[in-house]
Design a protein around this motif. Structure first.
Motif, PDB file in Angstrom:
ATOM      1  N   GLU A 157      -7.942   0.288   5.371  1.00 55.57           N
ATOM      2  CA  GLU A 157      -9.320   0.703   5.077  1.00 55.57           C
ATOM      3  C   GLU A 157      -9.353   1.839   4.040  1.00 55.57           C
ATOM      4  O   GLU A 157     -10.125   1.799   3.071  1.00 55.57           O
ATOM      5  CB  GLU A 157      -9.970   1.169   6.393  1.00 55.57           C
ATOM      6  N   ILE A 158      -8.493   2.834   4.223  1.00 51.63           N
ATOM      7  CA  ILE A 158      -8.447   3.978   3.301  1.00 51.63           C
ATOM      8  C   ILE A 158      -7.979   3.523   1.915  1.00 51.63           C
ATOM      9  O   ILE A 158      -8.541   3.929   0.890  1.00 51.63           O
ATOM     10  CB  ILE A 158      -7.513   5.083   3.858  1.00 51.63           C
ATOM     11  N   SER A 159      -6.964   2.667   1.885  1.00 54.44           N
ATOM     12  CA  SER A 159      -6.451   2.155   0.600  1.00 54.44           C
ATOM     13  C   SER A 159      -7.511   1.368  -0.147  1.00 54.44           C
ATOM     14  O   SER A 159      -7.632   1.472  -1.372  1.00 54.44           O
ATOM     15  CB  SER A 159      -5.224   1.269   0.847  1.00 54.44           C
ATOM     16  N   GLN A 160      -8.290   0.571   0.579  1.00 54.08           N
ATOM     17  CA  GLN A 160      -9.335  -0.243  -0.050  1.00 54.08           C
ATOM     18  C   GLN A 160     -10.415   0.626  -0.691  1.00 54.08           C
ATOM     19  O   GLN A 160     -11.081   0.210  -1.619  1.00 54.08           O
ATOM     20  CB  GLN A 160      -9.961  -1.185   0.987  1.00 54.08           C
ATOM     21  N   ARG A 161     -10.581   1.839  -0.160  1.00 58.22           N
ATOM     22  CA  ARG A 161     -11.561   2.765  -0.749  1.00 58.22           C
ATOM     23  C   ARG A 161     -10.985   3.550  -1.910  1.00 58.22           C
ATOM     24  O   ARG A 161     -11.618   4.463  -2.434  1.00 58.22           O
ATOM     25  CB  ARG A 161     -12.075   3.725   0.331  1.00 58.22           C
ATOM     26  N   GLY A 162      -9.745   3.217  -2.282  1.00 61.91           N
ATOM     27  CA  GLY A 162      -9.124   3.888  -3.418  1.00 61.91           C
ATOM     28  C   GLY A 162      -8.582   5.260  -3.102  1.00 61.91           C
ATOM     29  O   GLY A 162      -8.300   6.071  -3.997  1.00 61.91           O
ATOM     30  N   LYS A 163      -8.426   5.564  -1.817  1.00 60.84           N
ATOM     31  CA  LYS A 163      -7.877   6.850  -1.395  1.00 60.84           C
ATOM     32  C   LYS A 163      -6.423   6.667  -0.935  1.00 60.84           C
ATOM     33  O   LYS A 163      -5.976   5.546  -0.709  1.00 60.84           O
ATOM     34  CB  LYS A 163      -8.704   7.422  -0.227  1.00 60.84           C
ATOM     35  N   HIS A 165      -8.674  11.173  10.615  1.00 58.31           N
ATOM     36  CA  HIS A 165      -8.831  10.001  11.475  1.00 58.31           C
ATOM     37  C   HIS A 165      -7.925  10.091  12.704  1.00 58.31           C
ATOM     38  O   HIS A 165      -6.907  10.792  12.693  1.00 58.31           O
ATOM     39  CB  HIS A 165      -8.490   8.732  10.693  1.00 58.31           C
ATOM     40  N   LYS A 189      -6.390   1.591   9.677  1.00 55.47           N
ATOM     41  CA  LYS A 189      -6.880   2.736   8.907  1.00 55.47           C
ATOM     42  C   LYS A 189      -6.236   2.792   7.520  1.00 55.47           C
ATOM     43  O   LYS A 189      -6.894   3.106   6.529  1.00 55.47           O
ATOM     44  CB  LYS A 189      -6.592   4.047   9.648  1.00 55.47           C
ATOM     45  N   GLU A 192       0.838  -1.202   0.000  1.00 55.71           N
ATOM     46  CA  GLU A 192       0.000   0.000   0.000  1.00 55.71           C
ATOM     47  C   GLU A 192       0.876   1.257   0.000  1.00 55.71           C
ATOM     48  O   GLU A 192       1.968   1.261   0.564  1.00 55.71           O
ATOM     49  CB  GLU A 192      -0.903  -0.012   1.247  1.00 55.71           C
ATOM     50  N   GLU A 231      -6.701  10.967   2.500  1.00 58.19           N
ATOM     51  CA  GLU A 231      -7.365  11.080   3.798  1.00 58.19           C
ATOM     52  C   GLU A 231      -6.270  11.146   4.853  1.00 58.19           C
ATOM     53  O   GLU A 231      -5.253  10.451   4.739  1.00 58.19           O
ATOM     54  CB  GLU A 231      -8.302   9.894   4.049  1.00 58.19           C
ATOM     55  N   ASN A 270      -6.179  12.983  -3.614  1.00 56.16           N
ATOM     56  CA  ASN A 270      -7.351  12.223  -3.166  1.00 56.16           C
ATOM     57  C   ASN A 270      -7.027  11.493  -1.855  1.00 56.16           C
ATOM     58  O   ASN A 270      -7.264  10.298  -1.715  1.00 56.16           O
ATOM     59  CB  ASN A 270      -7.755  11.218  -4.261  1.00 56.16           C
TER      60      ASN A 270
END
Length: 320
Positions: free
Chosen positions: A89-95, A63, A86, A5, A32, A30
């Motif tokens: 989770e953020i990577s999985q959302r493409g961010k 976060h 986190k 990641e 977070e 893009n």
């Protein structure tokens, strides 16, 4: 192909301008933002920790802010676990996950991995410790680790019995601490990481720190600290933070208000110096001098320069 990641880490001393820059970078990539500050996790401690206001976030998700009560403890191990979850989770959302802050040890614990496979082991000793953990509880073993290897004990949560036992086992077999092994190792980065460090000409940085403290006082630092003081909070981790312990001294009538503010400025400047020393010694940082970024034109130029570095380092395209 590197499947790890991608993570941007933005570090630097207090008052150097991390917050403003992080927002602009998050908009471009893009991103977070995950707070890399060990004190911004506490609710009700906003002004003294220079916590970002919701109005300043410009829609960028943040976060690990306001997740603990001031009386609750918080460890490096807990931070490591929460941030790694986190990042996933953020990577999985493409961010793009961005860790932003100044608490070096906490950030280091997240992005680096230390291997101890070459350290000797003693299975019989390990079994004895496992039985003791069941009979006497995790805290007892963790306390023993604190006595022989306080640095590792601070990083390992008492409930992570396997790691506590491993650290005690290494010490038992070699007479050396796990920390000694870490010193000799080149730790590996777990993620594809762009580590951006912000620095600034010292006299300008110190002036910014002094002005920030004055602004904190104007914005209500005293009522904020008084609220914690009136709750009877005193022997907890959160109150040891710079900005709180000094004002506590005032409320306890050990210092005048003027003396407390002078001490707060001095402690903040010393902390900034320690932060820079720590980052330079412990992490492989790409440094960017923000001295000329105090005006808009200089800031935009530095933002472009840092964005170009991130694009090259992580093979990313910005939105500009």
């Amino acid at each position: 192909m590197d499947k790890r990641e991608k993570v941007v880490v933005l570090i630097g001393p207090t008052a150097v301008g991390k917050t403003k820059l992080s927002i602009e970078l998050a908009k471009r990539f893009n991103g977070e933002i995950i707070s890399g500050d060990s004190m911004q996790i506490y609710k009700g401690m906003d002004i003294g920790t220079a916590k970002i206001k919701p109005s300043e976030m410009e829609g960028i998700p943040h976060h690990l802010i306001d997740i603990k009560k001031p009386e609750e403890p918080f460890s490096v191990a807990e931070f490591q676990e929460l941030v790694r979850l986190k990042i996933a989770e953020i990577s999985q959302r493409g961010k793009l996950p961005m860790i932003v802050g100044g608490t070096g040890l906490y950030i280091q614990s997240v992005i680096y991995d230390y291997q101890f496979s070459d350290a000797p082991s003693d299975e019989r000793f390990r079994v004895i410790l496992e039985k003791r953990a069941e009979a006497e509880g995790n805290e007892k073993l963790h306390q023993e680790l604190m006595e022989v290897d306080p640095e590792s004990a601070k990083k390992i949560h008492p409930n992570n019995v396997r790691r506590v036992i491993r650290a005690l086992e290494v010490y038992h077999c070699t007479g050396k601490t796990v920390s000694d092994y870490q010193e000799k190792q080149q730790p590996e980065l777990i993620y594809q990481t762009a580590i951006i460090g912000l620095t600034m000409q010292r006299d300008i940085l110190y002036d910014r720190i002094n002005k920030r403290v004055d602004l904190m006082v104007r914005d209500g630092l005293l009522p904020e600290v008084e609220n914690l003081y009136m709750q009877g909070l005193k022997d907890c981790q959160s109150i040891q933070a710079i900005g709180y312990k000094e004002i506590y001294e005032y409320f306890q009538e050990h210092l005048t208000l003027e003396e407390a503010i002078i001490q707060l400025k001095q402690n903040s400047r010393r902390y900034a110096k320690r932060q820079l020393t720590w980052f330079r010694n412990k992490m492989n940082v790409n440094w960017f001098d923000m001295t000329d970024a105090v005006n808009l034109e200089g800031f935009e130029k530095k933002l472009d320069e840092i964005s170009t570095h991130i694009e090259g380092k992580l093979q990313l395209k910005s939105n500009t």
